[in-house]
Scaffold this motif. Structure first.
Motif, PDB file in Angstrom:
ATOM      1  N   HIS A 133       8.681  -9.200  -8.657  1.00 60.01           N
ATOM      2  CA  HIS A 133       8.242  -8.358  -9.784  1.00 60.01           C
ATOM      3  C   HIS A 133       7.564  -7.109  -9.231  1.00 60.01           C
ATOM      4  N   ASP A 135       4.104  -4.649 -10.204  1.00 56.49           N
ATOM      5  CA  ASP A 135       2.891  -4.646 -11.030  1.00 56.49           C
ATOM      6  C   ASP A 135       2.830  -3.288 -11.707  1.00 56.49           C
ATOM      7  N   HIS A 189       7.718  -7.601  -5.217  1.00 57.33           N
ATOM      8  CA  HIS A 189       7.108  -8.635  -4.380  1.00 57.33           C
ATOM      9  C   HIS A 189       7.069  -9.949  -5.148  1.00 57.33           C
TER      10      HIS A 189
HETATM   11 FE    FE Z   1       2.085  -8.728  -8.298  1.00 57.56          FE
END
Ligand code: FE
Ligand code: MD6
Length: 216
Positions: A133, A135, A189
Protein backbone atom coordinates in the motif's frame (compact mmCIF):
# COMPACT_ATOMS: atom_id res chain seq x y z
CA UNK A 1 37.59 -7.21 16.44
CA UNK A 2 36.81 -9.85 19.09
CA UNK A 3 34.90 -12.88 17.93
CA UNK A 4 31.28 -12.65 19.10
CA UNK A 5 30.68 -16.12 20.51
CA UNK A 6 27.48 -15.18 22.32
CA UNK A 7 25.48 -13.71 19.43
CA UNK A 8 25.11 -10.39 21.18
CA UNK A 9 22.52 -8.09 19.64
CA UNK A 10 23.81 -5.54 17.13
CA UNK A 11 24.95 -2.07 18.16
CA UNK A 12 22.66 0.83 17.20
CA UNK A 13 23.44 2.11 13.68
CA UNK A 14 21.90 4.19 10.90
CA UNK A 15 21.47 2.50 7.53
CA UNK A 16 20.15 4.51 4.53
CA UNK A 17 17.97 2.10 2.49
CA UNK A 18 16.83 4.29 -0.41
CA UNK A 19 16.70 8.08 -0.76
CA UNK A 20 14.24 9.16 1.95
CA UNK A 21 14.25 5.97 4.06
CA UNK A 22 16.64 5.49 6.99
CA UNK A 23 16.73 2.34 9.11
CA UNK A 24 17.81 3.15 12.68
CA UNK A 25 18.80 -0.29 13.93
CA UNK A 26 18.20 -0.93 17.66
CA UNK A 27 17.34 2.75 18.14
CA UNK A 28 14.68 2.11 20.82
CA UNK A 29 15.65 -1.36 22.04
CA UNK A 30 16.49 -0.10 25.52
CA UNK A 31 13.22 1.85 25.78
CA UNK A 32 11.07 -1.13 24.76
CA UNK A 33 9.67 -2.02 28.21
CA UNK A 34 8.37 1.51 28.85
CA UNK A 35 7.06 1.78 25.27
CA UNK A 36 5.19 -1.51 25.68
CA UNK A 37 3.72 -0.38 29.02
CA UNK A 38 2.49 2.79 27.32
CA UNK A 39 0.94 0.73 24.51
CA UNK A 40 -0.82 -1.53 27.04
CA UNK A 41 -2.32 1.58 28.65
CA UNK A 42 -3.54 2.93 25.31
CA UNK A 43 -5.07 -0.45 24.40
CA UNK A 44 -6.88 -0.65 27.74
CA UNK A 45 -8.81 2.52 26.77
CA UNK A 46 -9.06 1.91 22.99
CA UNK A 47 -8.66 -1.83 22.35
CA UNK A 48 -7.03 -3.43 19.31
CA UNK A 49 -9.62 -4.30 16.67
CA UNK A 50 -9.53 -5.79 13.18
CA UNK A 51 -10.87 -3.15 10.83
CA UNK A 52 -12.77 -3.68 7.60
CA UNK A 53 -11.45 -2.14 4.37
CA UNK A 54 -13.74 -0.72 1.65
CA UNK A 55 -13.63 -4.01 -0.33
CA UNK A 56 -15.28 -5.73 2.67
CA UNK A 57 -12.14 -7.66 3.64
CA UNK A 58 -11.23 -7.76 7.36
CA UNK A 59 -7.59 -6.86 8.04
CA UNK A 60 -5.45 -9.54 9.73
CA UNK A 61 -3.61 -6.85 11.73
CA UNK A 62 -5.22 -5.56 14.96
CA UNK A 63 -5.17 -1.75 15.20
CA UNK A 64 -5.67 1.08 17.64
CA UNK A 65 -4.43 4.69 17.87
CA UNK A 66 -3.33 7.41 20.24
CA UNK A 67 -2.86 11.13 19.78
CA UNK A 68 -5.14 13.87 18.42
CA UNK A 69 -6.16 11.83 15.38
CA UNK A 70 -6.38 8.12 14.63
CA UNK A 71 -6.41 6.21 11.34
CA UNK A 72 -9.49 4.09 10.72
CA UNK A 73 -11.18 2.25 7.91
CA UNK A 74 -14.63 0.78 7.33
CA UNK A 75 -16.79 -0.09 4.32
CA UNK A 76 -17.03 3.61 3.40
CA UNK A 77 -13.29 4.38 3.24
CA UNK A 78 -10.06 5.30 5.01
CA UNK A 79 -9.80 8.44 7.17
CA UNK A 80 -8.39 10.09 10.27
CA UNK A 81 -10.84 10.77 13.12
CA UNK A 82 -10.57 12.48 16.51
CA UNK A 83 -12.83 9.86 18.11
CA UNK A 84 -12.48 6.10 18.34
CA UNK A 85 -15.53 4.70 16.49
CA UNK A 86 -15.59 1.67 18.85
CA UNK A 87 -15.66 3.58 22.17
CA UNK A 88 -17.14 6.85 20.89
CA UNK A 89 -14.48 8.69 22.93
CA UNK A 90 -11.43 10.63 21.79
CA UNK A 91 -8.40 8.43 21.07
CA UNK A 92 -6.17 8.20 24.18
CA UNK A 93 -3.58 10.99 24.39
CA UNK A 94 -0.13 10.16 23.07
CA UNK A 95 2.01 8.89 25.99
CA UNK A 96 5.10 11.07 26.50
CA UNK A 97 7.51 8.14 25.99
CA UNK A 98 6.05 7.63 22.51
CA UNK A 99 6.00 11.29 21.55
CA UNK A 100 9.58 11.71 22.72
CA UNK A 101 10.83 8.65 20.83
CA UNK A 102 9.21 9.81 17.58
CA UNK A 103 10.89 13.18 17.89
CA UNK A 104 14.34 11.75 18.67
CA UNK A 105 14.17 9.27 15.79
CA UNK A 106 13.05 11.91 13.28
CA UNK A 107 15.84 14.18 14.46
CA UNK A 108 18.44 11.40 14.08
CA UNK A 109 17.25 10.89 10.50
CA UNK A 110 17.42 14.58 9.55
CA UNK A 111 13.88 15.81 10.28
CA UNK A 112 14.51 17.99 13.36
CA UNK A 113 11.16 19.82 13.30
CA UNK A 114 8.92 16.74 13.27
CA UNK A 115 6.34 16.45 16.05
CA UNK A 116 3.74 13.72 15.81
CA UNK A 117 0.04 14.21 16.50
CA UNK A 118 -1.16 10.76 15.38
CA UNK A 119 0.15 7.30 16.21
CA UNK A 120 -1.30 4.15 14.63
CA UNK A 121 -0.52 1.01 16.65
CA UNK A 122 -0.49 -2.28 14.73
CA UNK A 123 -0.59 -5.67 16.45
CA UNK A 124 0.46 -8.67 14.34
CA UNK A 125 -0.29 -12.21 15.51
CA UNK A 126 1.51 -15.10 13.78
CA UNK A 127 0.48 -15.14 10.11
CA UNK A 128 -0.82 -11.55 10.07
CA UNK A 129 0.37 -9.46 7.12
CA UNK A 130 -0.09 -6.08 5.50
CA UNK A 131 -0.45 -6.02 1.74
CA UNK A 132 1.39 -3.51 -0.45
CA UNK A 133 0.00 0.00 0.00
CA UNK A 134 0.90 3.69 -0.06
CA UNK A 135 0.26 5.92 2.97
CA UNK A 136 -1.74 8.72 1.42
CA UNK A 137 -4.44 9.78 3.87
CA UNK A 138 -2.34 12.46 5.59
CA UNK A 139 -2.82 15.35 3.13
CA UNK A 140 0.57 16.94 3.80
CA UNK A 141 3.42 14.76 2.54
CA UNK A 142 6.22 17.08 3.69
CA UNK A 143 6.29 15.35 7.08
CA UNK A 144 8.05 12.01 7.48
CA UNK A 145 6.59 8.88 9.07
CA UNK A 146 8.45 7.32 11.99
CA UNK A 147 7.85 3.56 12.18
CA UNK A 148 8.85 1.59 15.30
CA UNK A 149 9.02 -2.21 15.49
CA UNK A 150 8.77 -4.20 18.73
CA UNK A 151 8.57 -7.91 19.51
CA UNK A 152 8.73 -10.59 16.82
CA UNK A 153 10.81 -9.77 13.73
CA UNK A 154 9.23 -9.09 10.34
CA UNK A 155 10.09 -8.98 6.67
CA UNK A 156 9.30 -5.45 5.51
CA UNK A 157 8.48 -5.16 1.81
CA UNK A 158 10.07 -1.99 0.47
CA UNK A 159 8.70 -1.17 -2.96
CA UNK A 160 8.98 1.83 -5.24
CA UNK A 161 6.56 4.46 -6.51
CA UNK A 162 5.20 1.81 -8.93
CA UNK A 163 3.02 -0.96 -7.55
CA UNK A 164 4.21 -3.46 -10.18
CA UNK A 165 7.90 -3.31 -9.12
CA UNK A 166 9.04 -6.27 -6.99
CA UNK A 167 9.70 -4.99 -3.44
CA UNK A 168 12.98 -5.47 -1.57
CA UNK A 169 12.70 -7.70 1.50
CA UNK A 170 14.18 -6.07 4.62
CA UNK A 171 14.43 -7.90 7.95
CA UNK A 172 13.19 -5.65 10.76
CA UNK A 173 13.92 -6.55 14.37
CA UNK A 174 12.76 -5.58 17.85
CA UNK A 175 13.86 -1.99 18.58
CA UNK A 176 14.43 -0.95 14.96
CA UNK A 177 12.99 2.36 13.73
CA UNK A 178 12.37 3.26 10.08
CA UNK A 179 12.12 6.95 9.21
CA UNK A 180 10.38 7.49 5.93
CA UNK A 181 9.93 10.76 4.10
CA UNK A 182 10.91 13.15 1.33
CA UNK A 183 11.18 11.41 -2.06
CA UNK A 184 10.16 8.05 -0.51
CA UNK A 185 7.02 9.33 1.18
CA UNK A 186 4.63 7.70 -1.31
CA UNK A 187 6.40 4.43 -2.07
CA UNK A 188 4.54 1.13 -1.92
CA UNK A 189 5.32 -1.05 1.07
CA UNK A 190 3.92 -3.91 3.15
CA UNK A 191 4.74 -6.60 5.70
CA UNK A 192 5.11 -10.33 4.85
CA UNK A 193 3.21 -12.82 7.06
CA UNK A 194 4.75 -12.97 10.53
CA UNK A 195 6.43 -16.33 11.15
CA UNK A 196 5.85 -18.32 14.34
CA UNK A 197 7.95 -17.34 17.32
CA UNK A 198 7.95 -16.08 20.85
CA UNK A 199 9.49 -12.80 22.00
CA UNK A 200 10.47 -12.29 25.67
CA UNK A 201 8.58 -8.97 25.86
CA UNK A 202 5.60 -9.45 23.51
CA UNK A 203 5.09 -13.24 23.32
CA UNK A 204 3.69 -14.35 19.95
CA UNK A 205 3.17 -10.82 18.59
CA UNK A 206 4.85 -8.07 16.63
CA UNK A 207 3.88 -4.48 17.48
CA UNK A 208 4.45 -1.60 15.06
CA UNK A 209 3.92 2.09 15.76
CA UNK A 210 3.65 4.58 12.90
CA UNK A 211 3.90 8.20 13.98
CA UNK A 212 2.59 10.86 11.64
CA UNK A 213 1.81 14.55 11.46
CA UNK A 214 -1.75 14.81 10.20
CA UNK A 215 -3.53 18.04 9.25
CA UNK A 216 -6.22 18.87 11.85
FE1 FE B 1 2.14 2.13 5.58
C1 MD6 C 1 4.32 -2.13 9.74
N1 MD6 C 1 4.14 -0.13 8.47
O1 MD6 C 1 5.54 -2.06 9.72
C2 MD6 C 1 3.48 -1.31 8.83
N2 MD6 C 1 3.92 2.85 6.56
O2 MD6 C 1 3.71 -2.90 10.50
C3 MD6 C 1 3.70 0.70 7.53
O3 MD6 C 1 2.72 0.50 6.85
C4 MD6 C 1 4.49 1.91 7.27
O4 MD6 C 1 6.37 1.12 8.49
C5 MD6 C 1 4.59 3.96 6.26
C6 MD6 C 1 5.86 4.18 6.69
C7 MD6 C 1 6.47 3.23 7.46
C8 MD6 C 1 5.80 2.07 7.76
Amino acid sequence: MPLNLFHEPPEPSIEPLVDGVALLRAFCRDDAPILLDSITNVASASPFRQMVVPSGHTMSVGMTNCGDLGWTTDRTGYRYTAHDPVTGKPWPPMPSALLDLAQRAANAAGFPTFTSNACLINQYAIGARLSLHQDKNEQDYTHPIVSVSLGLPATFLLGTLHRSDTPRRIRIEHGDVLVWGGPARLIYHGVAPITAGEHPLTGPFRINLTFRRVAI
